[in-house]
Design a protein around this motif. Sequence first.
Motif, mmCIF file in Angstrom:
data_model
loop_
_atom_site.group_PDB
_atom_site.id
_atom_site.type_symbol
_atom_site.label_atom_id
_atom_site.label_comp_id
_atom_site.label_asym_id
_atom_site.label_seq_id
_atom_site.Cartn_x
_atom_site.Cartn_y
_atom_site.Cartn_z
ATOM 1 N N MET A 342 -2.355 42.947 20.470
ATOM 2 C CA MET A 342 -2.922 41.640 20.814
ATOM 3 C C MET A 342 -4.444 41.658 20.869
ATOM 4 O O MET A 342 -5.067 40.615 21.069
ATOM 5 C CB MET A 342 -2.375 41.178 22.174
ATOM 6 N N GLY A 343 -5.042 42.826 20.729
ATOM 7 C CA GLY A 343 -6.495 42.936 20.780
ATOM 8 C C GLY A 343 -7.060 43.038 22.185
ATOM 9 O O GLY A 343 -8.280 42.993 22.373
ATOM 10 N N LEU A 344 -6.183 43.217 23.180
ATOM 11 C CA LEU A 344 -6.653 43.278 24.558
ATOM 12 C C LEU A 344 -7.466 44.543 24.819
ATOM 13 O O LEU A 344 -8.445 44.513 25.583
ATOM 14 C CB LEU A 344 -5.476 43.219 25.539
ATOM 15 N N LEU A 345 -7.063 45.652 24.194
ATOM 16 C CA LEU A 345 -7.787 46.899 24.429
ATOM 17 C C LEU A 345 -9.225 46.791 23.929
ATOM 18 O O LEU A 345 -10.152 47.316 24.553
ATOM 19 C CB LEU A 345 -7.072 48.076 23.766
ATOM 20 N N ARG A 346 -9.429 46.117 22.815
ATOM 21 C CA ARG A 346 -10.791 45.887 22.318
ATOM 22 C C ARG A 346 -11.576 45.062 23.331
ATOM 23 O O ARG A 346 -12.756 45.363 23.611
ATOM 24 C CB ARG A 346 -10.760 45.178 20.958
ATOM 25 N N THR A 347 -10.932 44.037 23.879
ATOM 26 C CA THR A 347 -11.604 43.217 24.889
ATOM 27 C C THR A 347 -12.036 44.060 26.080
ATOM 28 O O THR A 347 -13.170 43.957 26.564
ATOM 29 C CB THR A 347 -10.675 42.081 25.362
#
Length: 422
Positions: A342-347
């Motif tokens: 979901m791209g949360l780790l990048r966030t």
Amino acid sequence: MAMTMTQKILAAHSGRESVSAGELILADLDLVLGNDITSPVAIKEFRRLGRDSVFDRDRVTMVMDHFVPNKDIKAAEQCKMCRDFCTEQNVTHFYDVGEMGIEHALIPEKGLVTAGNAVIGADSHTCTYGALGAFSTGVGSTDMACGMATGKAWFKVPSAVKFDLTGKLRRYVSGKDVILHIIGKIGVDGALYRSMEFTGSGLASLSMADRFCMANMAIEAGAKNGIFEVDETALGYMRGHGCAEPTVYKANDDAEYDEVINIDLSVIEPTVAFPHLPENARTFAGIGEVRIDQVVIGSCTNGRLEDLIAAAEIMKGRKAAKNVRVIVIPATQKVYLDAMEMGLLRTFIEFGAVVSTPTCGPCLGGYMGILAAGERAVATTNRNFVGRMGHPESEVYLASPATAAASAVTGRLTSPWEVAEL
């Protein structure tokens, strides 16, 4: 005889038509759980019983989560003892590095508990599974040993407190705020050896993550267990996670409760438990400036995907305040993977956080975020006792993922409502 949800489950598991508060019963168990801290003691006691095998290899489970990956030699030796025992006993559900997660998030995710089950675990937060309409409670390692050997456990049937929930949660308010509000209202011994039973029209406002969080912290009010009335949300979760066929128990209309407490969810505000007890619950009205050094988002209370989404919504496009360490711990490997996709780790990383493999680590002052003297942490964990996360002169403030993330933005204890307006 009229009974509560918990009493009906205990009656069914003790082969009786009815039970009443205060009775001592011997109940059959559907699952016996241990972790890398508590299981070694249970294994030693199991050996002393002289048993050759566990009562059912499919209904005993051990999850290596507290000091895993191992932080030192002692932790490695404890895990090795569990690993060797589960290999010897051919235990079906043994979870180690690469497969493990924080136990009370992993067990429901794997579908190992269903509505109507009776579960014991050598960890006080085993009460988490009451979110699924199960009776689940924490026990000592000796009780775990006896449970592994016989598939049974003795209980004193608890009386109950009924929480009638109405209304709907507002934005950035979650189950963590609700349970902190409740504990602040009744105190850390307000439900001592009683069942906290949650029902009412307000259940529709609560996600499963909210319910797991609230049931998880029933022990912080002294409760024997927390349990939610089963609705379509819970049934949908169980179907989606491959749980066994549920047996749904609903309290009788004339069931006897020690008290009934009405909670209007629509008036709950972001809530924080100040040191050094979960009952020190406060909203943000009148709170002065409380500077912080660390934020921890994770644990068996608030490390699920929904929790990470709530934190990421606050963090996205922002940076952590200078000199604030931010640690994010997905509760299971699946949560980690889903968060990555979901791209949360990048966030989180762009915000300035570190992301850890699943572990209980900092929650109990083990590793991955120990506090020094005089430091303050906002944590989505469940306890803030003296020295809980490190030095006895440190402080832990319990909060929701949204509040923890908002505090990481400003470097001080902050309501998510405030940050949302920035």
